[in-house]
Write an enzyme that holds these catalytic residues in place. Structure first.
Site, PDB file in Angstrom:
ATOM      1  N   THR A 229       0.817  -1.210   0.000  1.00 35.32           N
ATOM      2  CA  THR A 229       0.000   0.000   0.000  1.00 35.32           C
ATOM      3  C   THR A 229       0.855   1.267   0.000  1.00 35.32           C
ATOM      4  O   THR A 229       0.587   2.209  -0.756  1.00 35.32           O
ATOM      5  CB  THR A 229      -0.939   0.006   1.215  1.00 35.32           C
ATOM      6  OG1 THR A 229      -1.741  -1.176   1.202  1.00 35.32           O
ATOM      7  CG2 THR A 229      -1.837   1.229   1.203  1.00 35.32           C
TER       8      THR A 229
ATOM      9  N   GLN B 152      -6.351  -1.833  -1.994  1.00 32.55           N
ATOM     10  CA  GLN B 152      -5.623  -0.626  -1.597  1.00 32.55           C
ATOM     11  C   GLN B 152      -4.838  -0.076  -2.788  1.00 32.55           C
ATOM     12  O   GLN B 152      -4.004  -0.776  -3.364  1.00 32.55           O
ATOM     13  CB  GLN B 152      -4.662  -0.927  -0.452  1.00 32.55           C
ATOM     14  CG  GLN B 152      -5.346  -1.349   0.839  1.00 32.55           C
ATOM     15  CD  GLN B 152      -5.453  -2.852   0.986  1.00 32.55           C
ATOM     16  OE1 GLN B 152      -5.607  -3.563   0.000  1.00 32.55           O
ATOM     17  NE2 GLN B 152      -5.378  -3.335   2.217  1.00 32.55           N
TER      18      GLN B 152
ATOM     19  N   GLN C  45     -10.270   2.563  -2.960  1.00 32.32           N
ATOM     20  CA  GLN C  45      -9.844   2.282  -1.589  1.00 32.32           C
ATOM     21  C   GLN C  45      -8.500   2.969  -1.304  1.00 32.32           C
ATOM     22  O   GLN C  45      -7.567   2.866  -2.101  1.00 32.32           O
ATOM     23  CB  GLN C  45      -9.716   0.773  -1.364  1.00 32.32           C
ATOM     24  CG  GLN C  45      -9.360   0.401   0.071  1.00 32.32           C
ATOM     25  CD  GLN C  45      -9.425  -1.104   0.331  1.00 32.32           C
ATOM     26  OE1 GLN C  45      -9.954  -1.864  -0.479  1.00 32.32           O
ATOM     27  NE2 GLN C  45      -8.900  -1.526   1.462  1.00 32.32           N
ATOM     28  N   ASP C  46      -8.434   3.687  -0.167  1.00 35.17           N
ATOM     29  CA  ASP C  46      -7.190   4.338   0.272  1.00 35.17           C
ATOM     30  C   ASP C  46      -6.694   5.405  -0.700  1.00 35.17           C
ATOM     31  O   ASP C  46      -5.497   5.505  -0.987  1.00 35.17           O
ATOM     32  CB  ASP C  46      -6.084   3.297   0.490  1.00 35.17           C
ATOM     33  CG  ASP C  46      -6.365   2.361   1.653  1.00 35.17           C
ATOM     34  OD1 ASP C  46      -7.394   2.548   2.320  1.00 35.17           O
ATOM     35  OD2 ASP C  46      -5.556   1.453   1.888  1.00 35.17           O
TER      36      ASP C  46
ATOM     37  N   ASP D 289     -12.174   3.659   3.389  1.00 35.85           N
ATOM     38  CA  ASP D 289     -11.073   4.333   4.087  1.00 35.85           C
ATOM     39  C   ASP D 289     -10.324   5.285   3.154  1.00 35.85           C
ATOM     40  O   ASP D 289      -9.090   5.347   3.162  1.00 35.85           O
ATOM     41  CB  ASP D 289     -10.081   3.300   4.645  1.00 35.85           C
ATOM     42  CG  ASP D 289     -10.748   2.229   5.489  1.00 35.85           C
ATOM     43  OD1 ASP D 289     -11.807   2.504   6.072  1.00 35.85           O
ATOM     44  OD2 ASP D 289     -10.197   1.113   5.570  1.00 35.85           O
TER      45      ASP D 289
ATOM     46  N   ARG E 223     -14.034   4.994  10.448  1.00 39.74           N
ATOM     47  CA  ARG E 223     -13.850   3.897  11.396  1.00 39.74           C
ATOM     48  C   ARG E 223     -12.434   3.975  11.965  1.00 39.74           C
ATOM     49  O   ARG E 223     -11.522   4.525  11.323  1.00 39.74           O
ATOM     50  CB  ARG E 223     -14.088   2.539  10.733  1.00 39.74           C
ATOM     51  CG  ARG E 223     -13.194   2.216   9.541  1.00 39.74           C
ATOM     52  CD  ARG E 223     -13.457   0.803   9.047  1.00 39.74           C
ATOM     53  NE  ARG E 223     -12.650   0.463   7.877  1.00 39.74           N
ATOM     54  CZ  ARG E 223     -12.499  -0.783   7.424  1.00 39.74           C
ATOM     55  NH1 ARG E 223     -13.102  -1.794   8.036  1.00 39.74           N
ATOM     56  NH2 ARG E 223     -11.771  -1.020   6.347  1.00 39.74           N
TER      57      ARG E 223
ATOM     58  N   TRP F 235      -9.001   3.035  12.493  1.00 36.42           N
ATOM     59  CA  TRP F 235      -7.942   2.169  11.958  1.00 36.42           C
ATOM     60  C   TRP F 235      -6.955   1.788  13.058  1.00 36.42           C
ATOM     61  O   TRP F 235      -6.496   0.661  13.138  1.00 36.42           O
ATOM     62  CB  TRP F 235      -7.229   2.900  10.818  1.00 36.42           C
ATOM     63  CG  TRP F 235      -6.111   2.135  10.186  1.00 36.42           C
ATOM     64  CD1 TRP F 235      -6.034   0.784  10.012  1.00 36.42           C
ATOM     65  CD2 TRP F 235      -4.916   2.684   9.623  1.00 36.42           C
ATOM     66  NE1 TRP F 235      -4.853   0.450   9.373  1.00 36.42           N
ATOM     67  CE2 TRP F 235      -4.152   1.599   9.128  1.00 36.42           C
ATOM     68  CE3 TRP F 235      -4.419   3.975   9.476  1.00 36.42           C
ATOM     69  CZ2 TRP F 235      -2.914   1.786   8.497  1.00 36.42           C
ATOM     70  CZ3 TRP F 235      -3.198   4.152   8.857  1.00 36.42           C
ATOM     71  CH2 TRP F 235      -2.455   3.069   8.384  1.00 36.42           C
TER      72      TRP F 235
END
Length: 560
Positions: free
Chosen positions: A322, A352, A374-375, A396, A464, A466
């Site tokens: 990532t 990711q 994502q990310d 996220d 949320r 992490w």
């Protein structure tokens, strides 16, 4: 408004006096301790032990702290703090040596990739520790607030980098990840202790000799005046720089370079003192752009988010860690980006896939699109400011442990893959003393039509946790009605729901109602005063780096 400023000035003066009183009291304490020295002039064992205990008193890992400093033959707390930082450098350096040996023994490509991440981030941690040592050596009470903010930022980043190393081993085979976690255990405790030492400002100031604290000319009155005028009532006029291109990148060949990467290769690999403005002409630049550490004060200036686009598709599903998937990776300080788009097009199937990773301090982004799934945005560490940006994604899609303030930004939730929910934020603070946190100020949380038309409806949350101390504040913003009424999603079971810090303050929009929110211990109801403490003028511990960037910025509260 005038009365408010007067009150601020009075309170600032009181704070300055109290701080100096703490310094004087600490100086008297150490003066008394110095009387216990032997005739040789060297500190006695009892005196050294008392000094070590004092320096270690605010830490969470006192046993580790005292063991670290057991051989330090000094009662000078300033030198003890430097010794603690040096010992942490030694500990991380030893981990790096062990990492090299483990990497050679690894056969799994994913594990080798994790070691590559560790090599990079642990070297960065060592650099931050060395920088912190230099700051401690030149610590001046007249600039105490700024010094402590810088130190806290750097020392929190040391912990973040160690955590990044451990995270890189997720989904690898074998027990190598656990071995790395064990190797870093003591170093992480030492880094946390260093952060604790500098967080308590009055104790830090108390460790310095009074004459040094008050300045070279140093009577108490002049020191107090310096403290009040330079730190608490900062009236300096900041000059906004004019961004004149230093070099031009144009895909059509009309500039000095055809790629951004080629332009960056020509820059000096050292701390730069003047802005380097790279004008990027309209075009789609398909490249992975990495701004190296210490290549500071670089500006990427596009011709508009719809015209200048930097694009890539590196992703976790294709075997890339990532941390290394970013289309644009910023490792240097004082970075500025304006009027362009950064995207990762890997899609939800890539898992990711970072569009932008910012791992440098005092980064400013204005009118920048950060698009991914994502990310999308890895706001990794340090201090970052985003103004008028659009950030899109699914899971996220804003994550990391920087202190990042987003003013007048738009967060666009996209349709995720099958059976996936969406979370706007996943803040990753790991230490209670870390300044890290995400602040969404006068911003908007919206969704693409494709997500809104999905049947059954996709679950969408504000964020949320992490990491255990995850912290996010959303204030004076507009929240769309598609946000789940519970607001916040757990990470796994009850993890971090008591230790996180999530607050919503005076938001509007159909999704802003808080009556149905989760009732975790970590959900906070904040006062206007607390909300004010999360504005840029307060939270950053000094915001001149934003004021000189030539972007719109409000250092106080903003109304919707």
């Amino acid at each position: 408004m005038g009365d408010s400023k007067s009150r601020v000035a009075v309170f600032a003066g009181i704070a300055a006096v109290l701080m100096l009183a703490a310094v004087i009291a600490a100086a008297v304490l150490f003066s008394r301790n110095s009387e216990e020295k032997h005739d040789t002039g060297k500190p006695g064992v009892g005196t050294t032990s008392k000094a070590v205990k004092l320096v270690c008193s605010p830490t969470d890992y006192k046993e580790t702290c005292e063991k670290t400093l057991a051989g330090a033959n000094t009662t000078d707390p300033k030198k003890l703090i430097e010794a603690a930082f040096n010992a942490t450098v030694g500990s991380i350096t030893e981990v790096l040596r062990s990492s090299t040996l483990l990497k050679k023994a690894a056969t799994d490509p994913s594990t080798k990739g994790a070691f590559d991440v560790c090599d990079e981030v642990l070297e960065n941690a060592v650099d931050d520790l060395r920088s912190s040592i230099q700051k401690i050596e030149s610590l001046d009470a007249g600039k105490a607030k700024a010094y402590v903010a810088d130190l806290r930022t750097r020392l929190a980043a040391v912990g973040d980098d160690q955590e990044t190393c451990v995270d890189a081993f997720e989904n690898t085979t074998g027990d190598t990840g656990e071995k790395m976690k064990d190797l870093l255990k003591t170093a992480k405790e030492m880094a946390s202790n260093g952060l604790a030492m500098v967080t308590d400002l009055s104790k830090i100031l108390g460790t310095l000799q009074l004459s040094k604290v008050l300045g070279s000319g140093g009577g108490g009155a002049s020191g107090a005046r310096k403290l009040m005028t330079e730190e608490y009532i900062d009236r300096r006029i900041l000059q906004v720089v004019e961004l004149k291109p230093t070099m031009v990148v144009a895909k059509d060949g009309s500039g000095q370079f055809k790629t951004i990467s080629d332009a960056l290769k020509t820059l000096p690999m050292k701390n730069n003192e003047t802005l380097i403005v790279i004008s990027i002409k309209a075009g789609v630049y398909e490249e992975t752009v990495i701004l190296p550490k210490k290549v500071n004060k670089v500006v990427l200036l596009g011709e508009g988010p719809t015209k200048t686009v930097i694009t890539g598709n590196l992703n976790f599903a294709a075997g890339v860690k990532t941390y290394h998937t970013a289309t644009l990776a910023v490792n240097a300080d004082e970075f500025i980006a304006k009027d362009l788009t950064i995207e990762n097009t890997a899609g939800s199937e890539g898992h990711q896939a970072v569009a932008l990773r910012v791992s440098g301090d005092q980064a400013v982004l204005y009118n920048v699109n950060i698009f991914g799934y994502q990310d999308s945005l890895y706001a990794h560490k340090y201090r970052q400011f985003y103004r008028g940006c659009a950030i899109s994604g699914t899971i996220d899609f804003v994550f990391g442990d920087s202190l990042a303030i987003f003013q007048d930004c738009t967060f666009v939730v996209r349709k995720p893959g099958p059976n996936q929910a969406c979370m706007v934020t996943a803040q990753g603070r790991i230490d209670t003393r870390s300044p890290g946190g995400f602040v969404l100020q006068k911003s908007r949380i919206t969704a693409e039509p494709e997500l809104l038309s999905t049947k059954p409806a996709v679950k969408v949350y504000l964020g949320r946790p992490w990491k255990e101390m995850s912290r996010t504040i959303i204030m004076n913003s507009d929240i769309g009605g598609f946000i789940d009424p519970t607001g916040w999603s757990p990470w796994a079971g009850t993890f971090a729901i008591d230790t996180c810090y999530y607050a919503e303050f005076e938001n509007q929009g159909p999704g802003s109602g808080t009556s149905g929110r989760v009732t975790w211990k970590g959900i906070k109801k904040i006062t206007p005063q607390i909300a004010e403490s999360w504005t840029g003028g307060v939270a950053y511990g000094g915001d001149s780096w934003i004021k000189t960037a030539g972007v719109p910025y409000v250092p106080t509260m903003m109304q919707v």
